[in-house]
Design an enzyme around this catalytic site. Structure first.
Site, PDB file in Angstrom:
ATOM      1  N   LYS A 114      -1.203  12.831  -2.681  1.00  0.00           N
ATOM      2  CA  LYS A 114      -1.540  11.471  -2.245  1.00  0.00           C
ATOM      3  C   LYS A 114      -3.057  11.386  -2.180  1.00  0.00           C
ATOM      4  O   LYS A 114      -3.706  12.321  -1.684  1.00  0.00           O
ATOM      5  CB  LYS A 114      -0.947  11.222  -0.869  1.00  0.00           C
ATOM      6  N   ALA A 125       9.213  -2.425 -25.218  1.00  0.00           N
ATOM      7  CA  ALA A 125       8.567  -3.417 -26.085  1.00  0.00           C
ATOM      8  C   ALA A 125       7.467  -2.848 -26.974  1.00  0.00           C
ATOM      9  O   ALA A 125       7.364  -3.193 -28.154  1.00  0.00           O
ATOM     10  CB  ALA A 125       7.989  -4.539 -25.223  1.00  0.00           C
ATOM     11  N   ALA A 180      10.208  -6.461 -32.598  1.00  0.00           N
ATOM     12  CA  ALA A 180      10.216  -5.559 -33.758  1.00  0.00           C
ATOM     13  C   ALA A 180      10.315  -6.346 -35.064  1.00  0.00           C
ATOM     14  O   ALA A 180       9.636  -6.015 -36.045  1.00  0.00           O
ATOM     15  CB  ALA A 180      11.389  -4.590 -33.640  1.00  0.00           C
ATOM     16  N   VAL A 210      23.229 -13.687 -39.068  1.00  0.00           N
ATOM     17  CA  VAL A 210      23.703 -12.840 -40.173  1.00  0.00           C
ATOM     18  C   VAL A 210      25.091 -12.306 -39.823  1.00  0.00           C
ATOM     19  O   VAL A 210      25.304 -11.753 -38.743  1.00  0.00           O
ATOM     20  CB  VAL A 210      22.729 -11.671 -40.446  1.00  0.00           C
ATOM     21  N   CYS A 227       9.977  -9.661 -21.798  1.00  0.00           N
ATOM     22  CA  CYS A 227       9.415  -8.978 -20.615  1.00  0.00           C
ATOM     23  C   CYS A 227       8.818  -9.985 -19.627  1.00  0.00           C
ATOM     24  O   CYS A 227       8.597  -9.658 -18.462  1.00  0.00           O
ATOM     25  CB  CYS A 227       8.308  -8.011 -21.021  1.00  0.00           C
ATOM     26  N   ARG A 263      -6.034  19.968 -10.245  1.00  0.00           N
ATOM     27  CA  ARG A 263      -6.556  21.131  -9.490  1.00  0.00           C
ATOM     28  C   ARG A 263      -5.448  21.775  -8.660  1.00  0.00           C
ATOM     29  O   ARG A 263      -5.330  22.995  -8.607  1.00  0.00           O
ATOM     30  CB  ARG A 263      -7.686  20.688  -8.552  1.00  0.00           C
ATOM     31  N   TRP A 278     -13.815  12.937  -7.105  1.00  0.00           N
ATOM     32  CA  TRP A 278     -12.669  13.728  -7.565  1.00  0.00           C
ATOM     33  C   TRP A 278     -11.521  12.732  -7.742  1.00  0.00           C
ATOM     34  O   TRP A 278     -10.825  12.396  -6.795  1.00  0.00           O
ATOM     35  CB  TRP A 278     -12.305  14.812  -6.554  1.00  0.00           C
ATOM     36  N   ARG A 335       0.898  -7.907 -44.489  1.00  0.00           N
ATOM     37  CA  ARG A 335      -0.409  -7.250 -44.650  1.00  0.00           C
ATOM     38  C   ARG A 335      -0.410  -6.334 -45.867  1.00  0.00           C
ATOM     39  O   ARG A 335      -1.388  -6.245 -46.592  1.00  0.00           O
ATOM     40  CB  ARG A 335      -0.737  -6.410 -43.399  1.00  0.00           C
TER      41      ARG A 335
END
Ligand code: NAD
Length: 446
Positions: free
Chosen positions: A361, A301, A15, A84, A46, A442, A434, A25
């Site tokens: 399944k 993340a 972050a 900090v 990760c 369905r 399908w 930017r």
């Protein structure tokens, strides 16, 4: 350019670095400084399980940009090994201890808190013993890898994301792996049908999975020798605690920044805290949950990067909004891919949402095409509106694409009929005509 000229970011993880890049930017001239406590910035924690399993040979490969690259390519100053200690809100300064141990102060027009989260470690006996690890930071990962080299029996506490990813990687390193999990099944954020497929995959690959085990302590002389649960003891050479994380909010609290009911930092959709000019992003923040329409704490993340993108732009004078999350996540354990998005049926109960669900399944490829694999899909629908609010997919290939499709469906509040008539791509190597997702839609229509 007008707007904030001094931008300080606390924290150089996903972050924090996304914030700094985004601020640059928007504002080409501002002085942007990132202060990071560890020796590494811009790292991907990760990747740690894959580094431990030797799929990634060197820890430096988990670092996306070095501070030197950030300086050269973006003109952002990254101070590593710098901590900090205090935010002085009224003076608009932060106090920090530099790499050389000097106490320093830095002014800001805009501040971004990207202090992340730290591993949750229950307050139990014996934590001071050697050989007990957590998985979060690169320095810790290097120590863990070193320690693993001389350990055969490894006990992982917690069968969540880290527990599963570690189990696979440590089995590949020929370790004897035991997982002790508090709940009656692995992976608490999927429903029980999906969890039982995960359980089978762990057992099939020789992981000793012990369920309903609350760890209450560790025993050993200097080094951990036993992990103690309420009713048993497990001999071990090394233990990893992976029972979740908590937001790192001590600086925020000190500065009078409001926390939400989740205990993480509360922000508006611009990622601004209750103090004007102070933004926050990443695992220290709560997020607006689009399905639940309320704040939740889901530290992941991709969310951290996007929050950083928004916080950085706004801190630099731009105008971006972070719309929220639906809790999408994916991982794999051995050959099984596991994806989830939206809310689970068990989770919905906690929020008093009445649901119906389907569980199917199917196969990942056309029946006649070689090497198709099993895939399972669970759809969760809100009873009152028939809208799909959750999706969980496990299988031996093709999970990512279906979870992505379901993420878009849930974010856009689609019904099973709308999913059924979504124009999905088809070719025999990728899906049956399908598609399993269409089959699930369905069945839900019936
Ligand atoms: P987690 O929340 O995924 O799992 C923690 C597990 O520990 C749960 O199953 C929980 O029931 C169990 N537990 C809790 N207390 C326990 C106790 N006293 N004894 C035994 N078991 C106990 O947390 P994690 O695996 O530590 O991961 C940390 C964070 O990193 C999470 O936010 C996770 O979402 C994130 N992460 C995500 C990914 C991914 O998306 N692929 C990968 C790794 C980590």
């Amino acid at each position: 350019m007008n707007g904030p000229q001094k931008i300080v970011v606390i924290g150089g993880g996903a972050a924090g670095m996304a914030s700094a890049a985004s601020a640059r930017r928007v504002n080409k001239d501002a002085e942007i400084t990132v202060i990071e406590a560890s020796k590494y910035a811009s790292y991907g924690s990760c990747g740690i399980p894959y580094y431990l399993g030797n799929l990634v040979d060197d820890v430096s490969r988990l670092v996306t940009y070095t501070p030197e690259q950030f300086k050269k390519e973006r003109n952002v100053e990254v101070l590593t090994d710098s901590y900090v200690t205090r935010i002085k809100v009224s003076l608009k300064t932060v106090e920090y201890v530099s790499e050389k141990g000097e106490e320093k102060e830095l002014e800001f027009d805009s501040l971004i808190l990207a202090t992340g989260a730290r591993p949750l470690v229950p307050k139990i006996e014996g934590l001071n013993l050697k050989g007990i690890h957590t998985v979060r930071f690169l320095e810790g990962a290097m120590k863990l890898k070193e320690d693993l080299a001389s350990s055969k029996k490894v006990t992982i506490i917690g069968a969540g994301y880290i527990g599963l990813e570690l189990a696979e990687n440590l089995k590949k390193m020929n370790k004897e792996v035991t997982i002790l999990e508090l709940l009656p099944r692995p992976m608490p954020n999927v429903d029980s049908e999906i969890a039982s497929i995960i359980e089978q995959e762990l057992r099939r690959n020789g992981v000793k999975l012990e369920l309903n085990k609350r760890v209450i302590g560790f025993e050993g002389k200097e080094r951990v020798e036993k992990v103690v649960t309420e009713n048993s003891k497990y001999e071990t050479d090394l233990a990893v605690v992976a029972v979740g994380v908590k937001p790192n909010v001590s600086l925020a609290k000190q500065a009078g920044i409001e926390l939400g009911k989740t205990g993480a930092i509360k922000t508006n959709s611009r990622m601004e805290t209750n103090i004007r000019g102070i933004f926050a992003a990443g695992d220290n923040c709560e997020s607006h949950h689009i399905v639940l329409n309320e704040p939740t704490y889901v530290p992941l993340a991709q969310t951290a990067n996007k929050m950083g993108y928004v916080a950085g732009a706004n801190a630099a004078g731009g105008n971006e909004e972070f719309p929220g999350i639906v809790g999408s996540a994916i991982t794999k354990v051995f050959d099984l891919e596991i994806g989830r998005t939206g809310i689970g049926e068990e989770e919905a109960k906690k929020y008093g949402i009445e649901t119906k669900s389907v569980f199917i399944k199917s196969r990942s490829r056309a029946g006649y095409y070689p090497e198709g694999k099993e895939i399972w899909i669970k759809l969760i629908l809100k009873k009152s509106s028939n809208i799909v609010i959750g999706g969980q997919v496990v299988g031996y290939e093709g999970v990512w694409g279906r979870i992505v499709a379901l993420t878009l469906a849930i974010t856009n509040k689609l019904t099973p009929k709308q999913i059924l008539f979504t124009d999905l791509p088809y070719a025999p190597p990728f899906n049956p005509v399908w598609d399993p997702l269409i089959v699930a839609a369905r069945v839900a229509l019936r």
